[in-house]
Design a protein around this motif. Structure first.
Motif, PDB file in Angstrom:
ATOM      1  N   LEU A  50       0.732   4.224  -2.626  1.00 24.05           N
ATOM      2  CA  LEU A  50       0.023   5.421  -2.190  1.00 24.05           C
ATOM      3  C   LEU A  50       0.914   6.546  -1.664  1.00 24.05           C
ATOM      4  CD1 LEU A  50      -2.985   3.729  -0.374  1.00 24.05           C
ATOM      5  CD2 LEU A  50      -2.924   4.690  -2.683  1.00 24.05           C
ATOM      6  N   GLY A  78       0.815  -1.206   0.000  1.00 26.04           N
ATOM      7  CA  GLY A  78       0.000   0.000   0.000  1.00 26.04           C
ATOM      8  C   GLY A  78       0.847   1.253   0.000  1.00 26.04           C
ATOM      9  N   LYS A  79       1.901   1.266   0.828  1.00 25.21           N
ATOM     10  CA  LYS A  79       2.788   2.427   0.867  1.00 25.21           C
ATOM     11  C   LYS A  79       3.545   2.599  -0.441  1.00 25.21           C
ATOM     12  CE  LYS A  79       3.491   2.568   5.878  1.00 25.21           C
ATOM     13  NZ  LYS A  79       4.474   2.447   6.978  1.00 25.21           N
TER      14      LYS A  79
END
Length: 255
Positions: free
Chosen positions: A201, A197-198
């Motif tokens: 995003l 996710g990091k």
């Protein structure tokens, strides 16, 4: 009050930096064994030069304030200058004996390829650079994106610290890649981990926050390029952290 500068091969910029500190009682330059005329220029301008091998930005700056002969220190990098309004603010506080604070922060205004950036993540970028070394310093273990801290009240001064961070886009890209690696290694050593996710995003959020929410678009194409490069820094840092936690090198192994 002592001014403390760290430098390495800054012959083209050290003179302007020192000139902006003429109101200080002394100027100390900690040089990392420059191979250009940095030491000669600084010495000719009246600075006291101390040479020390570079082992990290935080460590170098802490060493610099330890060399000062005054307890109140003003810390600059060679690519920074004290603006006129900031000088006036500092001198006013000094006239009152720095009575109300353990340290002072102020805005940093960065020039970016012909334009000063006044919006986005670039400004005001307030930094704590004037403080009583008896009550703080360059503490902690992080050697990149280092920050000073003090025990006691911190006040904000008017005026800007003028910053000329990049000589070229190539230098900026190389610098941000180096910083990304150093931060990834620091985070990995502290047990921090990246996620999928990091990876996706975090760079997008850095761009959106700086360029849209904080008005970076108001700086024209300069603001757009700056926002893209800063988002890419976050992308590089996160990818490198991901590689480290999966047992992969981020630098070329020695043979």
């Amino acid at each position: 009050m002592s001014a403390c500068i760290i430098a390495f091969n800054e012959a083209d910029r050290i003179a302007d930096c020192i000139a902006s500190l003429s109101f200080c009682d002394e100027v100390v330059v900690v040089d990392s064994h420059s191979t250009d005329a940095t030491v000669r220029i600084a010495t000719e301008l009246g600075a006291r030069v101390v040479q020390r091998p570079f082992d990290g930005f935080r460590s170098q700056k802490q060493f610099a304030i330890e060399q000062a002969t005054h307890d109140w220190v003003l810390c600059l990098d060679s690519d920074e200058r004290v603006g006129d309004a900031l000088r006036t603010s500092i001198e006013a506080e000094r006239a009152h004996g720095f009575a109300d604070a353990a340290g002072y922060r102020f805005a940093r205004l960065s020039e970016y390829f012909g334009k000063f950036l006044r919006h986005g993540n670039a400004y005001p970028d307030r930094v704590l650079r004037l403080f009583d070394r008896r009550r703080g310093g360059w503490r902690g273990k992080r050697e990149v994106h280092e920050a000073a801290s003090v025990d006691g009240p911190v006040r904000t001064l008017g005026g800007d610290l003028i910053h000329y961070p990049y000589r070229s886009l190539e230098q900026q890209l190389l610098k941000t890649q180096r910083y990304a690696r150093m931060m990834a290694e620091h985070d990995f050593a502290r047990g921090k981990r990246a996620t999928l996710g990091k990876l996706v995003l975090s760079p997008a959020w850095r761009f959106w926050r700086g360029y849209v929410l904080r008005g970076g678009f108001l700086d024209g194409w300069h603001g757009l390029v700056y926002a893209y490069v800063r988002a890419n820094y976050v992308r590089q840092k996160t990818i490198m952290l991901w590689m480290l936690q999966n047992g992969q090198p981020v630098t070329t192994p020695e043979r």
